[in-house]
Enzyme design. Structure first.
Site, PDB file in Angstrom:
ATOM      1  N   TRP A  22       0.846  -1.195   0.000  1.00 16.78           N
ATOM      2  CA  TRP A  22       0.000   0.000   0.000  1.00 16.78           C
ATOM      3  C   TRP A  22       0.885   1.250   0.000  1.00 16.78           C
ATOM      4  CZ3 TRP A  22      -4.745   2.504   0.449  1.00 16.78           C
ATOM      5  CH2 TRP A  22      -5.889   1.712   0.298  1.00 16.78           C
ATOM      6  N   PHE A  57      -2.327  -2.836   8.151  1.00 18.04           N
ATOM      7  CA  PHE A  57      -3.065  -3.717   9.055  1.00 18.04           C
ATOM      8  C   PHE A  57      -2.398  -5.085   9.161  1.00 18.04           C
ATOM      9  CE2 PHE A  57      -6.793  -4.477  11.543  1.00 18.04           C
ATOM     10  CZ  PHE A  57      -7.045  -5.838  11.410  1.00 18.04           C
ATOM     11  N   ALA A  80       2.602   3.466   5.233  1.00 20.08           N
ATOM     12  CA  ALA A  80       2.052   4.828   5.144  1.00 20.08           C
ATOM     13  C   ALA A  80       0.542   4.708   5.138  1.00 20.08           C
ATOM     14  CB  ALA A  80       2.541   5.526   3.884  1.00 20.08           C
ATOM     15  N   ILE A  82      -2.801   6.778   5.018  1.00 17.44           N
ATOM     16  CA  ILE A  82      -3.244   8.125   4.629  1.00 17.44           C
ATOM     17  C   ILE A  82      -4.759   8.205   4.768  1.00 17.44           C
ATOM     18  CG2 ILE A  82      -3.338   9.837   2.789  1.00 17.44           C
ATOM     19  CD1 ILE A  82      -0.781   8.567   1.643  1.00 17.44           C
ATOM     20  N   GLU A  85     -12.002   9.033   3.500  1.00 16.75           N
ATOM     21  CA  GLU A  85     -13.283   9.675   3.825  1.00 16.75           C
ATOM     22  C   GLU A  85     -13.941   9.105   5.081  1.00 16.75           C
ATOM     23  OE1 GLU A  85     -14.570  10.406  -0.880  1.00 16.75           O
ATOM     24  OE2 GLU A  85     -15.531   8.860   0.373  1.00 16.75           O
ATOM     25  N   HIS A  88     -11.983   4.431   8.676  1.00 18.68           N
ATOM     26  CA  HIS A  88     -11.099   3.282   8.434  1.00 18.68           C
ATOM     27  C   HIS A  88      -9.656   3.589   8.835  1.00 18.68           C
ATOM     28  CE1 HIS A  88      -9.433  -0.072   5.788  1.00 18.68           C
ATOM     29  NE2 HIS A  88     -10.356  -0.649   6.534  1.00 18.68           N
TER      30      HIS A  88
END
Ligand SMILES: Nc1c(NC[C@H](O)[C@H](O)[C@H](O)CO)[nH]c(=O)[nH]c1=O
Ligand SMILES: CC(=O)[C@@H](O)COP(=O)(O)O
Length: 156
Positions: A22, A57, A80, A82, A85, A88
């Site tokens: 990710w 995670f 990282a 980030i 919305e 989560h």
């Protein structure tokens, strides 16, 4: 008064780096920063193991299994997270930090928390720069080398 502080001597240290896929555009720069610090501290490249996981995670599980092997003097976790919305972000970042800390305490292995937690990509980018003072990977690697050295001193 007696004072004990770790040294930045990586000679003979076996280090694992666990990093995420990710945000790999950011995370790969954290890996570079960590490798630069390990090299500066004298860690042999043949004593460094790189492990890649999907996201932050998943970092704790991989780090836990590596710590359980007792093959490493320190483990550097890089990622990282980030904010998007939804909430989560809070769960991913929170469980990542909690899990990494629990593993360090359970196995007595230094775990460097090189996981950027940012509100936006600009903040993340600013913490993955080539200079060590602005690279969370370098920061985590430095802490792991110092702690591995300190734990050796305490054990003596
Ligand atoms: N949004 C980010 C994630 N999300 C993915 C999780 O880490 C995990 O892989 C997924 O929930 C499946 O279990 N991961 C990051 O590392 N960074 C993010 O910004
Ligand atoms: C940290 C995350 O998981 C986050 O990037 C996900 O974004 P969203 O909350 O918009 O689904």
């Amino acid at each position: 008064m007696r004072s004990i502080q770790g040294e930045f001597d990586g000679d003979g240290l076996r280090i694992a780096i666990v990093c995420t896929r990710w945000n790999d555009d950011i995370v790969d720069r954290l890996v570079d920063g960590a490798l630069d610090v390990l090299n500066d501290c004298g860690v042999d490249d043949n004593d460094v193991t790189l492990v890649r996981v999907p996201g932050a995670f998943e970092l704790p599980l991989a780090v836990d299994r590596l710590a359980e092997r007792d093959d490493y003097d320190g483990i550097i976790a890089l990622g990282a997270v980030i904010r998007g919305e939804t909430p989560h972000f809070d769960f991913v970042a929170g469980e990542c930090a909690k899990g990494l800390s629990a593993t360090a305490l359970e196995y007595g292995v230094p775990v460097g928390f090189g996981v950027i937690t940012a509100d936006n990509a600009e903040q993340a980018d600013a913490r993955a720069q080539p200079d060590e003072d602005h690279n969370k990977g370098a920061e985590a690697a430095s802490a792991v080398v110092e702690m591995a050295s300190l734990l050796r001193m305490i054990a003596e």
